[in-house]
Write a protein that holds these residues in place. Sequence first.
Motif, PDB file in Angstrom:
ATOM      1  N   ILE A  25      20.130  14.717 -19.044  1.00 58.71           N
ATOM      2  CA  ILE A  25      21.171  15.096 -18.091  1.00 58.71           C
ATOM      3  C   ILE A  25      20.606  16.200 -17.216  1.00 58.71           C
ATOM      4  N   ALA A  26      20.554  15.965 -15.916  1.00 53.38           N
ATOM      5  CA  ALA A  26      20.043  16.974 -14.996  1.00 53.38           C
ATOM      6  C   ALA A  26      21.218  17.487 -14.175  1.00 53.38           C
ATOM      7  N   ASP A  27      21.630  18.740 -14.452  1.00 53.58           N
ATOM      8  CA  ASP A  27      22.814  19.309 -13.805  1.00 53.58           C
ATOM      9  C   ASP A  27      22.374  20.147 -12.601  1.00 53.58           C
ATOM     10  N   GLU A  28      22.393  19.538 -11.422  1.00 57.24           N
ATOM     11  CA  GLU A  28      21.930  20.202 -10.202  1.00 57.24           C
ATOM     12  C   GLU A  28      20.591  20.907 -10.421  1.00 57.24           C
ATOM     13  N   PRO A  29      19.573  20.179 -10.852  1.00 57.07           N
ATOM     14  CA  PRO A  29      18.336  20.847 -11.284  1.00 57.07           C
ATOM     15  C   PRO A  29      17.555  21.486 -10.143  1.00 57.07           C
ATOM     16  N   THR A  30      17.899  21.169  -8.898  1.00 52.35           N
ATOM     17  CA  THR A  30      17.079  21.695  -7.802  1.00 52.35           C
ATOM     18  C   THR A  30      17.862  22.607  -6.867  1.00 52.35           C
ATOM     19  N   THR A  31      19.141  22.832  -7.173  1.00 45.12           N
ATOM     20  CA  THR A  31      19.988  23.586  -6.254  1.00 45.12           C
ATOM     21  C   THR A  31      19.483  25.008  -6.029  1.00 45.12           C
ATOM     22  N   ALA A  32      18.910  25.611  -7.087  1.00 47.76           N
ATOM     23  CA  ALA A  32      18.489  27.007  -6.965  1.00 47.76           C
ATOM     24  C   ALA A  32      17.075  27.143  -6.385  1.00 47.76           C
ATOM     25  N   LEU A  33      16.483  26.035  -5.958  1.00 51.19           N
ATOM     26  CA  LEU A  33      15.081  26.070  -5.529  1.00 51.19           C
ATOM     27  C   LEU A  33      14.940  25.844  -4.031  1.00 51.19           C
ATOM     28  N   ASP A  34      13.798  26.260  -3.463  1.00 54.19           N
ATOM     29  CA  ASP A  34      13.581  26.000  -2.039  1.00 54.19           C
ATOM     30  C   ASP A  34      13.187  24.530  -1.830  1.00 54.19           C
ATOM     31  N   VAL A  35      13.206  24.099  -0.594  1.00 52.43           N
ATOM     32  CA  VAL A  35      13.130  22.662  -0.300  1.00 52.43           C
ATOM     33  C   VAL A  35      11.828  22.019  -0.783  1.00 52.43           C
ATOM     34  N   THR A  36      10.704  22.695  -0.584  1.00 51.53           N
ATOM     35  CA  THR A  36       9.421  22.130  -1.006  1.00 51.53           C
ATOM     36  C   THR A  36       9.393  21.956  -2.519  1.00 51.53           C
ATOM     37  N   THR A  37       9.844  22.999  -3.224  1.00 51.73           N
ATOM     38  CA  THR A  37       9.857  22.952  -4.681  1.00 51.73           C
ATOM     39  C   THR A  37      10.814  21.871  -5.166  1.00 51.73           C
ATOM     40  N   GLN A  38      11.960  21.735  -4.448  1.00 47.80           N
ATOM     41  CA  GLN A  38      12.919  20.674  -4.782  1.00 47.80           C
ATOM     42  C   GLN A  38      12.236  19.324  -4.848  1.00 47.80           C
ATOM     43  N   ALA A  39      11.451  19.027  -3.813  1.00 48.22           N
ATOM     44  CA  ALA A  39      10.799  17.722  -3.741  1.00 48.22           C
ATOM     45  C   ALA A  39       9.837  17.536  -4.911  1.00 48.22           C
ATOM     46  N   GLU A  40       9.111  18.605  -5.255  1.00 51.26           N
ATOM     47  CA  GLU A  40       8.171  18.513  -6.382  1.00 51.26           C
ATOM     48  C   GLU A  40       8.893  18.268  -7.701  1.00 51.26           C
ATOM     49  N   ILE A  41      10.001  19.004  -7.896  1.00 48.59           N
ATOM     50  CA  ILE A  41      10.744  18.859  -9.151  1.00 48.59           C
ATOM     51  C   ILE A  41      11.347  17.458  -9.251  1.00 48.59           C
ATOM     52  N   MET A  42      11.856  16.942  -8.095  1.00 50.36           N
ATOM     53  CA  MET A  42      12.434  15.589  -8.104  1.00 50.36           C
ATOM     54  C   MET A  42      11.368  14.561  -8.460  1.00 50.36           C
ATOM     55  N   ALA A  43      10.152  14.738  -7.893  1.00 44.16           N
ATOM     56  CA  ALA A  43       9.071  13.803  -8.191  1.00 44.16           C
ATOM     57  C   ALA A  43       8.707  13.871  -9.669  1.00 44.16           C
ATOM     58  N   LEU A  44       8.721  15.095 -10.203  1.00 43.37           N
ATOM     59  CA  LEU A  44       8.400  15.282 -11.620  1.00 43.37           C
ATOM     60  C   LEU A  44       9.433  14.580 -12.510  1.00 43.37           C
ATOM     61  N   LEU A  45      10.717  14.823 -12.209  1.00 41.49           N
ATOM     62  CA  LEU A  45      11.782  14.195 -12.996  1.00 41.49           C
ATOM     63  C   LEU A  45      11.658  12.674 -12.938  1.00 41.49           C
ATOM     64  N   ASP A  46      11.417  12.174 -11.723  1.00 40.09           N
ATOM     65  CA  ASP A  46      11.292  10.731 -11.513  1.00 40.09           C
ATOM     66  C   ASP A  46      10.182  10.160 -12.399  1.00 40.09           C
ATOM     67  N   ARG A  47       9.032  10.837 -12.404  1.00 36.96           N
ATOM     68  CA  ARG A  47       7.890  10.349 -13.180  1.00 36.96           C
ATOM     69  C   ARG A  47       8.191  10.413 -14.687  1.00 36.96           C
ATOM     70  N   LEU A  48       8.762  11.544 -15.122  1.00 40.20           N
ATOM     71  CA  LEU A  48       9.023  11.715 -16.560  1.00 40.20           C
ATOM     72  C   LEU A  48      10.012  10.672 -17.068  1.00 40.20           C
ATOM     73  N   VAL A  49      11.078  10.463 -16.281  1.00 36.86           N
ATOM     74  CA  VAL A  49      12.101   9.508 -16.701  1.00 36.86           C
ATOM     75  C   VAL A  49      11.488   8.116 -16.820  1.00 36.86           C
ATOM     76  N   ARG A  50      10.600   7.767 -15.860  1.00 33.48           N
ATOM     77  CA  ARG A  50       9.957   6.456 -15.889  1.00 33.48           C
ATOM     78  C   ARG A  50       8.966   6.354 -17.056  1.00 33.48           C
ATOM     79  N   ASP A  51       8.082   7.342 -17.162  1.00 39.84           N
ATOM     80  CA  ASP A  51       7.052   7.311 -18.217  1.00 39.84           C
ATOM     81  C   ASP A  51       7.658   7.233 -19.612  1.00 39.84           C
ATOM     82  N   ARG A  52       8.721   7.990 -19.825  1.00 43.91           N
ATOM     83  CA  ARG A  52       9.267   8.103 -21.175  1.00 43.91           C
ATOM     84  C   ARG A  52      10.451   7.194 -21.395  1.00 43.91           C
ATOM     85  N   ASN A  53      10.747   6.363 -20.390  1.00 41.75           N
ATOM     86  CA  ASN A  53      11.822   5.391 -20.495  1.00 41.75           C
ATOM     87  C   ASN A  53      13.138   6.036 -20.932  1.00 41.75           C
TER      88      ASN A  53
END
Lengths: 269, 282
Positions: free
Chosen positions: A177-205
């Motif tokens: 469950i990701a509760d607004e995981p990027t709201t407190a971050l700046d835009v560049t970091t947001q994109a990195e964190i989203m990419a990370l979440l995307d990869r982790l969710v896919r890799d670990r099913n």
Amino acid sequence: MSPLLEITGLSVRSATKVLVDTLSLTLQRGERLGLIGESGSGKSLTALAATGLLAPGLRASGSVKLAGREVVGAADRDLDQLRGKAVAIVFQEPLTALDPLMRVGRQIREPLRRRARRDGRPLSGQALDAAVLAIMVDVALPDPVRIARAYPHELSGGQRQRVAIAMAIACEPDLLIADEPTTALDVTTQAEIMALLDRLVRDRNMALLFISHDLPLVASAVEQVIVLRQGVAVESGPVARVFSEPAHDYTRSLLSAARRFDAALEGRQ
Amino acid sequence: MSDVAASPNRRRGIVSLTLMAGIMLVGLHIAIGLLTLVWLPYEPNAFTGGRLEGASLAHWVGTDRLGRDLFTQLMIGSRIALTVGLGAVAIGATIGVSIGILAAFASRWLDDALAATLDILIAFPTLLIAMLVVAASDTASLGSAIVALGIALSAIVARLTRILAKRVLVMDYITAARTSGSSWPKIVAIHVLPNIWPTLSVNFALQFGLAVIAEASLSYLGLGAPPPNASWGRMLQEAQGTVYTAPLGAIAPGIALVSLAIGVNLLADGLRARIDAARTLS
């Protein structure tokens, strides 16, 4: 096979108000669902109710089945067993999600150790240290050996959120469950964190329940979406359909607000 | 980020003047207290000089009305004051922290009941509660004074612990620990206690100062350590009748008591300043 998370007619009440009103949703293993709505629409409460972690003053009714087990009204002792492996949460504000007085490495180590012991394969100290570093590498934390020895206030916001994500996946949950995981971050970091979440969710099913008020972010992260307004689900369906042909006025107003914001940004450039 | 991270470390190396003065005053009393275990100028109860002598090389602060050396008694007084302070704070901390944590976890009505009880207890002066406890025990002794003060202090510690723990319990890292299946006792041990400890430790130092003064008051009233234990409070009481003829007998224990109380308070203040500085930086 039964769904990973099945919420049927969930209501959350405080002493005076209904905060979530007869909400239902289903999430299968590996699926991604977005929960969107403005502040106070009951998104976070739904997530807490799903894990049985509502604050003492709040009462849940209806049914929440997590990995086939009923959560509403269950004893804490039974839920402790379930929580470590079925579900983990990444919070909005990474500074308060980390213990300020504990070294980062130990904060990741605790859930790892617990999970390993529960599975009946307790790890030695060295194996745990290695596993902590492996997870830190997996969430792309730079210089993991140094950061493992650091305290949260010595890290940047993005690094903190990576640590919080590392703690969550250390539990090897089926549902993240990701509760607004990027709201407190700046835009560049947001994109990195989203990419990370995307990869982790896919890799670990893992299944993903993504909570946000940021429509473009939701659109990029999930397949299905539920729009909440004052605790009521006003619209739901595949992301593409809900965003291209919104059926409810509230969804339309959210969308047009987001578009106006985009237009304003582009106009300035 | 690294420059931000470096500054609290640099600051950690500096000990403020307040803290230094506190450490020196308290350290002096600790050193004297330890010294009494192995060496004393005179036998504490031996009549080693004339009655009510003034200061001399043989008797640095003179003798009392029975001709016993006052400096020897002052030294023993340091040991007794420190023992009572440490013992009372240990008892008060154990009871207070336990009740405070319990209240923080309790259901709403139990929490309200505990909070109201604590507020009522705190409304009574510490000394009054201690006197009641001593009166309830059969004989006045050093042990009963320690227990009495410990119980009296525990209400203040409990109320502080309850509030601090509640503030920690709503943090996301507690919810995160619970999501990952951590049990409540474990959460208290590794998250709650370490996070409330800095504030609590400052409070313990202040309570220590209160306990030292309260012990002197109890002894002054004859409710503390019985003779021949040389407590500063009892020395003050005994010197009362001869304060005009031999003022040193009252002034010396007074200075000893005040110096320890001030030292402890400076120590607490210095600690608090350091904790506040660390907190603002993080």
